[in-house]
Scaffold this motif. Structure first.
Motif, PDB file in Angstrom:
ATOM      1  N   SER A   3       0.827  -1.208   0.000  1.00 37.01           N
ATOM      2  CA  SER A   3       0.000   0.000   0.000  1.00 37.01           C
ATOM      3  C   SER A   3       0.859   1.255   0.000  1.00 37.01           C
ATOM      4  N   LYS A  14      -4.383   3.380   2.638  1.00 39.44           N
ATOM      5  CA  LYS A  14      -5.276   2.541   3.427  1.00 39.44           C
ATOM      6  C   LYS A  14      -4.783   1.105   3.341  1.00 39.44           C
ATOM      7  N   VAL A  15      -4.608   0.485   4.485  1.00 35.16           N
ATOM      8  CA  VAL A  15      -4.142  -0.895   4.549  1.00 35.16           C
ATOM      9  C   VAL A  15      -5.337  -1.819   4.318  1.00 35.16           C
ATOM     10  N   PRO A  16      -5.269  -2.667   3.300  1.00 33.33           N
ATOM     11  CA  PRO A  16      -6.390  -3.571   3.052  1.00 33.33           C
ATOM     12  C   PRO A  16      -6.482  -4.649   4.135  1.00 33.33           C
ATOM     13  N   HIS A  17      -7.699  -5.043   4.433  1.00 31.54           N
ATOM     14  CA  HIS A  17      -7.914  -6.069   5.457  1.00 31.54           C
ATOM     15  C   HIS A  17      -7.679  -7.442   4.848  1.00 31.54           C
ATOM     16  N   MET A  18      -6.810  -8.223   5.461  1.00 29.15           N
ATOM     17  CA  MET A  18      -6.467  -9.550   4.936  1.00 29.15           C
ATOM     18  C   MET A  18      -7.252 -10.676   5.604  1.00 29.15           C
ATOM     19  N   LYS A  19      -7.993 -10.342   6.665  1.00 32.50           N
ATOM     20  CA  LYS A  19      -8.696 -11.362   7.455  1.00 32.50           C
ATOM     21  C   LYS A  19      -7.692 -12.377   8.001  1.00 32.50           C
ATOM     22  N   LYS A  20      -6.652 -11.828   8.656  1.00 37.75           N
ATOM     23  CA  LYS A  20      -5.562 -12.671   9.143  1.00 37.75           C
ATOM     24  C   LYS A  20      -6.013 -13.714  10.156  1.00 37.75           C
ATOM     25  N   HIS A  21      -6.961 -13.354  11.017  1.00 41.01           N
ATOM     26  CA  HIS A  21      -7.399 -14.322  12.027  1.00 41.01           C
ATOM     27  C   HIS A  21      -8.014 -15.559  11.368  1.00 41.01           C
ATOM     28  N   ARG A  22      -8.832 -15.337  10.348  1.00 45.17           N
ATOM     29  CA  ARG A  22      -9.461 -16.465   9.647  1.00 45.17           C
ATOM     30  C   ARG A  22      -8.400 -17.303   8.934  1.00 45.17           C
TER      31      ARG A  22
END
Length: 48
Positions: A3, A14-22
């Motif tokens: 980014s 803006k940092v895109p959300h990677m859904k790291k927890h999932r």
């Protein structure tokens, strides 16, 4: 980091959300991210 490169070093990105927890729960969290070589070339050229 990707980014920041796309924003050409500006702090208005803006940092895109990677859904790291999932991804971590599924044991699919990537060890490294793919970056477009053209983007890296543009960033190097800008700072030289």
């Amino acid at each position: 980091m990707i980014s920041i490169l796309k924003a050409r070093g500006s702090n208005k990105y803006k940092v895109p959300h990677m859904k790291k927890h999932r991804l971590e729960r599924q044991n699919c969290l990537p060890r490294q991210l793919d970056v477009d070589p053209a983007l890296i070339g543009e960033a190097i050229a800008q700072y030289q």
